[in-house]
Every structure is written in C-alpha cells, then in structure tokens.
Motif scaffolding. Structure first.
Motif, PDB file in Angstrom:
ATOM      1  N   TRP A 465     -25.676 -33.146  28.362  1.00 26.42           N
ATOM      2  CA  TRP A 465     -25.823 -32.446  29.372  1.00 26.42           C
ATOM      3  C   TRP A 465     -27.051 -32.736  30.202  1.00 26.42           C
ATOM      4  N   LEU A 466     -28.018 -33.259  29.337  1.00 29.03           N
ATOM      5  CA  LEU A 466     -29.290 -33.700  30.190  1.00 29.03           C
ATOM      6  C   LEU A 466     -29.074 -35.146  30.460  1.00 29.03           C
ATOM      7  N   ARG A 467     -28.530 -35.732  30.112  1.00 31.70           N
ATOM      8  CA  ARG A 467     -28.207 -37.211  30.465  1.00 31.70           C
ATOM      9  C   ARG A 467     -27.388 -37.294  31.488  1.00 31.70           C
ATOM     10  N   ARG A 468     -26.405 -36.611  31.704  1.00 36.78           N
ATOM     11  CA  ARG A 468     -25.597 -36.555  32.928  1.00 36.78           C
ATOM     12  C   ARG A 468     -26.274 -36.031  34.058  1.00 36.78           C
ATOM     13  N   PHE A 469     -27.116 -34.833  33.737  1.00 37.04           N
ATOM     14  CA  PHE A 469     -27.933 -34.223  34.982  1.00 37.04           C
ATOM     15  C   PHE A 469     -28.709 -35.353  35.333  1.00 37.04           C
ATOM     16  N   GLN A 470     -29.608 -35.949  34.641  1.00 36.48           N
ATOM     17  CA  GLN A 470     -30.315 -37.052  35.249  1.00 36.48           C
ATOM     18  C   GLN A 470     -29.760 -37.915  35.958  1.00 36.48           C
ATOM     19  N   SER A 471     -28.646 -38.250  35.735  1.00 38.23           N
ATOM     20  CA  SER A 471     -27.832 -39.370  36.379  1.00 38.23           C
ATOM     21  C   SER A 471     -27.593 -38.886  37.867  1.00 38.23           C
ATOM     22  N   VAL A 472     -27.118 -37.508  37.922  1.00 40.93           N
ATOM     23  CA  VAL A 472     -26.879 -37.038  39.297  1.00 40.93           C
ATOM     24  C   VAL A 472     -27.950 -36.675  40.192  1.00 40.93           C
ATOM     25  N   VAL A 473     -28.984 -36.658  39.544  1.00 39.89           N
ATOM     26  CA  VAL A 473     -30.449 -36.516  40.599  1.00 39.89           C
ATOM     27  C   VAL A 473     -30.584 -37.770  41.156  1.00 39.89           C
ATOM     28  N   PHE A 474     -30.212 -39.065  40.526  1.00 33.87           N
ATOM     29  CA  PHE A 474     -30.413 -40.261  41.370  1.00 33.87           C
ATOM     30  C   PHE A 474     -28.738 -40.669  41.915  1.00 33.87           C
ATOM     31  N   SER A 475     -28.363 -39.821  42.648  1.00 32.73           N
ATOM     32  CA  SER A 475     -27.216 -40.037  43.118  1.00 32.73           C
ATOM     33  C   SER A 475     -27.020 -39.502  44.416  1.00 32.73           C
ATOM     34  N   PRO A 476     -25.747 -39.718  45.269  1.00 34.26           N
ATOM     35  CA  PRO A 476     -25.605 -39.047  46.685  1.00 34.26           C
ATOM     36  C   PRO A 476     -25.736 -37.891  46.773  1.00 34.26           C
ATOM     37  N   ASN A 481     -20.582 -29.057  38.546  1.00 37.42           N
ATOM     38  CA  ASN A 481     -19.067 -28.542  38.949  1.00 37.42           C
ATOM     39  C   ASN A 481     -18.687 -27.495  37.785  1.00 37.42           C
ATOM     40  N   ALA A 482     -18.973 -26.227  38.130  1.00 39.06           N
ATOM     41  CA  ALA A 482     -18.550 -25.503  37.000  1.00 39.06           C
ATOM     42  C   ALA A 482     -17.255 -24.523  37.400  1.00 39.06           C
ATOM     43  N   TRP A 483     -16.407 -25.298  38.258  1.00 36.62           N
ATOM     44  CA  TRP A 483     -15.280 -24.368  38.452  1.00 36.62           C
ATOM     45  C   TRP A 483     -14.372 -23.954  37.257  1.00 36.62           C
ATOM     46  N   ALA A 484     -14.476 -24.887  36.165  1.00 37.37           N
ATOM     47  CA  ALA A 484     -13.624 -24.550  34.901  1.00 37.37           C
ATOM     48  C   ALA A 484     -14.580 -23.714  33.590  1.00 37.37           C
ATOM     49  N   SER A 485     -15.795 -24.393  33.674  1.00 39.23           N
ATOM     50  CA  SER A 485     -16.731 -24.057  32.449  1.00 39.23           C
ATOM     51  C   SER A 485     -17.556 -22.879  32.745  1.00 39.23           C
ATOM     52  N   GLY A 486     -17.945 -22.666  33.934  1.00 43.49           N
ATOM     53  CA  GLY A 486     -18.933 -21.750  34.435  1.00 43.49           C
ATOM     54  C   GLY A 486     -20.203 -22.131  34.057  1.00 43.49           C
ATOM     55  N   THR A 487     -20.628 -23.359  33.638  1.00 44.52           N
ATOM     56  CA  THR A 487     -21.828 -23.543  33.067  1.00 44.52           C
ATOM     57  C   THR A 487     -22.967 -23.648  34.140  1.00 44.52           C
ATOM     58  N   LYS A 488     -24.458 -23.506  33.774  1.00 43.41           N
ATOM     59  CA  LYS A 488     -25.271 -23.158  34.652  1.00 43.41           C
ATOM     60  C   LYS A 488     -26.281 -24.239  34.135  1.00 43.41           C
ATOM     61  N   PRO A 489     -27.446 -24.701  35.290  1.00 41.01           N
ATOM     62  CA  PRO A 489     -28.243 -25.666  34.744  1.00 41.01           C
ATOM     63  C   PRO A 489     -29.182 -25.191  33.428  1.00 41.01           C
ATOM     64  N   TRP A 490     -29.290 -23.985  33.367  1.00 40.47           N
ATOM     65  CA  TRP A 490     -29.782 -23.490  31.897  1.00 40.47           C
ATOM     66  C   TRP A 490     -28.954 -23.035  30.930  1.00 40.47           C
ATOM     67  N   SER A 491     -27.861 -23.801  30.672  1.00 41.31           N
ATOM     68  CA  SER A 491     -26.780 -23.377  29.916  1.00 41.31           C
ATOM     69  C   SER A 491     -27.264 -23.727  28.329  1.00 41.31           C
ATOM     70  N   ALA A 496     -33.349 -26.881  28.939  1.00 44.85           N
ATOM     71  CA  ALA A 496     -33.611 -26.224  30.135  1.00 44.85           C
ATOM     72  C   ALA A 496     -34.728 -26.571  30.994  1.00 44.85           C
ATOM     73  N   LYS A 497     -35.760 -26.895  30.280  1.00 41.47           N
ATOM     74  CA  LYS A 497     -37.210 -27.389  31.014  1.00 41.47           C
ATOM     75  C   LYS A 497     -36.913 -28.685  31.628  1.00 41.47           C
ATOM     76  N   GLN A 498     -36.310 -29.426  30.903  1.00 44.05           N
ATOM     77  CA  GLN A 498     -36.272 -30.899  31.249  1.00 44.05           C
ATOM     78  C   GLN A 498     -35.167 -30.788  32.419  1.00 44.05           C
ATOM     79  N   VAL A 499     -34.081 -30.169  32.432  1.00 43.51           N
ATOM     80  CA  VAL A 499     -33.386 -29.999  33.706  1.00 43.51           C
ATOM     81  C   VAL A 499     -34.031 -29.434  34.854  1.00 43.51           C
ATOM     82  N   LYS A 500     -34.711 -28.422  34.703  1.00 43.55           N
ATOM     83  CA  LYS A 500     -35.542 -27.941  35.746  1.00 43.55           C
ATOM     84  C   LYS A 500     -36.457 -28.904  36.385  1.00 43.55           C
ATOM     85  N   GLU A 501     -37.291 -29.823  35.536  1.00 43.65           N
ATOM     86  CA  GLU A 501     -37.970 -30.749  36.149  1.00 43.65           C
ATOM     87  C   GLU A 501     -37.193 -31.787  37.173  1.00 43.65           C
TER      88      GLU A 501
END
Length: 718
Positions: A465-476, A481-491, A496-501
C-alpha cells in the motif's frame, strides 16, 4: 486470335496492378523542424483531424534550427493491393522509443506491433490504450503516421534480400552466435489504406523531437491546480451522504483532498448508462455538488458513453448511433456532428451546468468481446476500425470543448487515446494492476504525448500500500481508486503516518508540479519521462552478462529488452524518482552524469554511476540534480484557489549555482492563453565568501502573483 491477344493484355495489366507501385515522397515543411510527406491518396479521416490539432506556433522559436534529416530521402513508400507500406532506414547503433503506451518495454527495436486501441492484455504487442503511431530514434528524429487505421509495425524486424546492410548468414548447426532474430536495417509500417501522411520531426536531440511533437499537437495540457492535488474515487454505490461523510473524514484526519470521483452508482442505470442521477442515492444533485464545492472539493463523474434504453436521450440518439450495441447500449456516433452535439447537450444539462468539474470516461478502448465489432457501421460513414482508433479522442475532445466554452479548466481520466492528444486534459488508466509495469507505462507516456497514472487500488499488505502510494505522489494524478475495495488512505494503520506525510508532500510541491506542467504546455517538455532523455545519461553504463559481447547486429531484440531502464524516471526538470516495490529492501539506481543529491537530506549520492540504495519503508528514493531549485509551499488540504496567496519556501540542492523559472496564473481558467500569466526568475548564487544567496524577480504589474512570502532553504551543507 484477336480475343486471345486482348486476354493476354488484360492478364498482364492485372498482374501489373498487383505489383507494388513505389511513390516518390515530396517533403513540405509545416512547422520549424516538422515536415510532412504524402504517399498515394491518404484518407480524409485522420488522427490529427479528429484531435483538431492546432500547433503552438510561437513556442517553436525556442527550439534549435534544424534541417530536414538526411534519412528523409531514403524513406520508401509503396502501394499494393490497396495498402500502403513505408520503409524507414535504421543504423546499427540506433534505438527506438515510443509506439504508444507500452507497459513492459522501453526499447522498441526488434518488436512487431499491431497498433490497435484496446484494453491492455498483458503483452506489449501494440494493442494498448494509446497505440500512438509515433516513434523517436536515439539519433534525434521522430516519425509519425497520421492514420486512423490499425497499423502493423516491424520496428527493425524483417530483412530484405537486396539490403546493403543484410545480416550475416550463419550456420545454426555449428555457430553459437546464430539467432532467430537476424539484424534488420529498417522500420516497416503497413497502413491498410491507399495512401498515408507521414511526418518527420527533427531534433537535434530525442527530447527536442518530443517537444516538437507536443507543440505540433497544441502543447501539453495545463491542468487546473486542483487537478494536481489529491483525489479519491469512492465505492460504486455510495450515496450523497456517504460521499460527504468521507470528505469530512479526510478533513478530520488531516489528509488533503481536492476532488472526489463518483463511480457507477451515481447514475440511475449503468452498463449501459443513462447519464442521469439516481434519485434515491442523490436526491438533490445540484445541492450535493454545491455542498462539496463549498467544502473545497470538486466532483468528477465516472461514465461510459453507451446509452441505456432507459435514458431520456435514447430515442433522439438512436438514429445517430452505430449499428451495434455495447452492453445493450447504443453507441453515439461522435464522428457525426449531430451525435456529438446530442451527447454534449446531455452532459451539459445533467452535469456541467450544476458544477460537475470533470469526467472519468471508461471502456472506450476494448476488449473485443464487448466493444463494437469491426463489421459495425456508423451514420457518419466512418468505419468501425477508424471509430475504434479514435473514439477515445472524440470523448476527450467533446468534453474538453464543453469546459473550454465556459473558460473553465478540467482534469479527468480516460481509457483510450491516440496521436494528437497532447493538449487534452486527461490521464489514462486501466484495470491492469502491476506496480512495476505501471512505472514502465509512466516512462513510456512521455514518448507519446499522453499522461498515465499508476493509481492505487487494493493492496495485500501495508508495505505494498505504501509503496504504491509513494509512486502516485510522483505522477500526473495522485489518486486512490476505491470503487471496489472502499479503501482509504488510513486503511493500513501501521503506515498511515507515512501515507499522510507523502500526501502532504504532494501538496507542498504544488508550485513545482504546476510549473512543470506549464513547461509541458509552453515548451512541450513531458513532466514525467524516461531517463534516456536526460542529457547526462549514458546507456553504456548498463551492462548485463548477456550483453557483454552483444550488439544490435547480433541480436536486436535481446539488446532492446536487456539494455533498458524501466523502473526509474525523471519528474520535472530536476528530480530522478526510483520507486520501490513490495518485497524490496534495496535497489540499484543509474545516475546520469553530474552530481546528484538526496531529495530528503541534500547529501551527495554520486555522479554518473550505478548506486545501491536501502531507503527503508518510509522513503521512495528521489534524487536531485546539482544546482536544483525546488519551490515548496505550506502543506494545505486543498490546492490554492484563484487569487489565493501562498508562502513559498525555495529549496536549493548541491554546490552549483541554480536557476528556475516559476510559473503563475489563476490556476482555473484559460486566461493564460490571452497572456494572463507570469514567470518569476529564481536564482541562487555564491557571494565572494562562497555563501549561497537566493533571489526572485519582482512580480510584474498587472500579472498574476500568488506569492505572499519567500524563505530559502539550502539543503546541501558544506
């Protein structure tokens, strides 16, 4: 006897008609460094016409003056059996990039590709979301084929018997260097039409080639500032109350959020679509959209263009739709003016007039099993094949026009695109979900004038989760996309702390991202691009055991796939990003020539060498050029609005002097096209005692000025 002679003559003529007719290509300069050639009789319907390309003429003046590349006179065009073939020569040490949005390979020499709009199926065979018929040579030229047909490309595959650079004959029985993929000295392209337009883009560098292509297509898109913020796509059956509650939770927990994407359940029916709000889940759509805007959050709507029989638009749209349905929904003929206008009218009435800020337009790519077949017909007379190749362009163009008419910028998602689309405000996405391949696609997007998001959906672990999130921060587009999983940044609470950072870092870097997209628009420089385009990059640094004695003549395909870098990329002018993937604790990074520094600490890391890094789970490796200037702002939960002042922190890296031009406009309208924008010159130099000092030019009177205060941070300590 006379009849026999006539039959012999007719037979001979029939044979001649089957033989290829070679055509002389006359080149005409259409923009500085851009030439157009014609073979046979090209079709009237083309990619550039559908994209309604208008070159950004004034920007070409900032590129070097160049002459028509010498290889132009060696390009051969011929017509046979109603089809056109093109043959473009290659040199032995030449590498090829582009041919659309590929997911697994960066080097394309030696490939055979069928350029065909389709959902990506896991192989780089040309069937992809954006099969752009444009390629770039490492020698500093590019070739674009302006055809809306399925093209077959032999990218350095196939050897003519009369070639002056024919491969060496080898005996497989006794020669261990024998290969099933012998050397080929040309790119051959088959266009299933009685003619073709071919464009040559000169460099002199590969980056200059890409810039000319993007500027020829109108310049890269300049999103609104909010489009570069953070976005969450909610579950498909969310109600208005669910969406508001989720937005409030982002605010309460301190996670940034600029726009929310509503998935299929906002519509009364989907697959096919009514384009109308569900009255139970959204009892007051206009009130809901206004409430969200008051919270500083915009609404983006998922849809596909296939109209349900239960839609109010169905009856009027029926006569101007295709012969076949998709999921029992009619397909609006967007190549016809009436069908296009009816679709636009529906979107405007139901969504845009009440404040909806953009779209996610799904399923305009394929698969074959559900999209219209190639035997389908359309009232406009455009073939099913041509419609397949351009439907993604049409949905982008028509929706972009609606917002342009309102002097309001948008930024959305689309599943298909093609040549000529650089200026469209859309990012491509799909249902595939390989993190590594997503990064390769991000790299390849820069070769083809499209944008790609390595979006985050579900994950099997907190690490992934964190590795993927780090990548999208450096992307367009920074998107969950939680349409199926309902996941949140703090899931995943443990990260959660690193994701928020990282979410807040995305917001802090807004001045940098916005400026880099301005450079994409005004100068054609892709904001995310391959390391190959970096001036200090040396491909000879990459040595593998298979290639110690290999070269393009021995095995062009092995060379292509083994000497490529597909897991690190440039983000803007100064940043080198090297994503980490789940399970990795260390990785190698290839640094181009020049001093490079750590993004987080400012410490020196290397110069033109291969380094190994172990950043720990908390960090995605990012490196910065010597003399780099990165403008930061405070970490806000929403992108700055038009006229809003920000406090700027300017960071300098390394020991060299630095310079950067910071872009500013209102961030929301197209007034920049009328000159309502500014560039502020930032400089860092040393005084007589060797101390670094920074300066920023004054705001011009009457020009946009979003800066309240400026502070300086010199990241590299002596």
């Amino acid at each position: 006897m006379e009849n026999m002679k006539k039959k012999m003559i007719l037979g001979a003529l029939a044979i001649l008609m089957l033989l290829p007719v070679h055509a002389q290509i006359a080149w005409k300069q259409v923009e500085p460094g851009v030439w157009k050639g014609v073979v046979g009789t090209p079709e009237d319907y083309s990619l550039l016409d559908v994209a309604a390309v208008t070159p950004l003429k004034e920007s070409f003046a900032r590129l070097p003056e160049v002459a028509l590349p010498a290889l132009a006179n060696e390009i051969v065009g011929s017509i046979q059996d109603g089809k056109t073939s093109l043959r473009i020569p290659l040199q032995k040490k030449e590498q090829l990039y582009g041919f659309g949005l590929n997911f697994q390979t960066v080097h394309q020499r030696g490939k055979i590709l069928n350029l065909h709009v389709d959902h990506y199926g896991g192989k780089d065979n040309g069937r992809t979301h954006a099969p752009v018929p444009f390629y770039i040579s490492s020698l500093g030229y590019g070739v674009f084929i302006n055809s809306a047909r399925y093209l077959t490309v032999y990218a350095g595959s196939g050897a003519r018997k009369d070639s002056p650079n024919a491969p060496v004959v080898k005996d497989r029985n006794t020669d261990k260097t024998w290969t099933a993929s012998p050397y080929s000295d040309a790119v051959s392209i088959l266009v299933p039409a009685p003619g073709a337009e071919i464009y040559i883009f000169a460099g002199p560098t590969p980056m200059d080639v890409i810039r000319r292509y993007n500027l020829f297509c109108g310049g890269g898109t300049l999103p609104p500032r909010w489009g570069l913020g953070f976005t969450q796509r909610t579950q498909k059956l969310y109600t208005a109350e669910d969406v508001e509650k989720e937005a409030d939770e982002f605010e309460r927990q301190g996670y940034p959020l600029d726009f929310i994407g509503l998935e299929p359940g906002w519509q009364s029916k989907a697959y096919p679509c009514t384009l109308e709000w569900d009255e139970k889940r959204y009892t007051d759509p206009a009130g809901f959209v206004k409430t969200m805007l008051d919270k500083g959050i915009r609404i983006n709507l998922w849809t596909n263009p296939y109209i349900s029989p239960e839609s109010e638009a169905y009856k009027e749209m029926y006569p101007v739709s295709g012969s076949h349905t998709v999921w029992c929904g009619i397909v609006p003929d967007l190549a016809g003016e009436k069908g296009r206008q009816l679709w636009k009218d529906k979107l405007e009435k139901e969504h845009i007039n009440i404040g909806v800020s953009g779209y996610k337009i799904d399923e305009v790519d394929g698969y074959d099993r559900y999209v219209w077949p190639d035997v389908a017909t359309f009232p406009s007379g455009i073939s099913a094949e041509q419609m397949r190749q351009t439907y993604g362009l049409w949905v982008q163009r028509t929706t972009a026009d609606l917002y342009k008419k309102r002097n309001q910028r948008t930024f959305g998602l689309v599943r298909a695109s093609n040549g000529g689309s650089s200026s469209f405000p859309y990012v491509i996405y799909n249902d595939y979900y390989s993190h590594q391949d997503f990064i390769t696609a991000l790299i390849n997007s820069g070769f083809s004038g499209v944008l790609w998001t390595p979006e985050v959906r579900g994950s099997k672990s907190a690490e992934e989760w964190l590795r993927r999130f780090q990548s999208v921060v450096f992307s367009p587009m920074a998107m969950i996309n939680a349409w199926a999983s309902g996941t949140k940044p703090w899931s995943f609470p443990e990260v959660a702390k690193q994701v928020k950072e990282y979410a807040l870092l995305r917001m802090q870097m807004m001045p940098y991202w916005y400026t880099e997209f301005a450079r994409y628009h005004f100068d054609g420089i892709p904001p995310f691009r391959a390391i190959n385009l970096e001036p200090g990059f040396n491909p000879e640094q990459i040595i593998t055991s298979e290639l110690k004695t290999s070269n393009l003549e021995d095995n062009p395909y092995l060379e292509a796939i083994a000497k490529e870098i597909k897991d690190q990329y440039m983000a803007g002018e100064y940043l080198l990003v090297a994503p980490m993937f789940a399970g990795q604790t260390k990785r190698t990074v290839m640094l181009p020539k020049g001093n490079w520094y750590d993004f987080y600490t400012g410490k020196y890391v290397g110069n033109g060498e291969r380094i190994t890094v172990s950043p720990g789970l908390d960090r995605i490796p990012v490196f910065v050029k010597d003399g780099a200037i990165i403008p930061f702002m405070e970490a806000t939960l929403h992108a700055p609005k038009a006229g809003q002042k920000i406090n700027l922190e300017i960071r300098h890296y390394g020991k060299a002097d630095g310079a950067y031009r910071l872009y500013d406009d209102d961030g929301e309208t197209f007034d920049y096209e009328k000159g309502v924008y500014s560039w502020r010159n930032i400089k860092v130099t040393r005084d007589k005692k060797g101390r670094l000092h920074g300066t920023i030019s004054k705001a011009e009177k009457g020009k946009p000025n979003s800066i309240a205060t400026v502070t300086w941070k010199f990241m590299t300590q002596e």
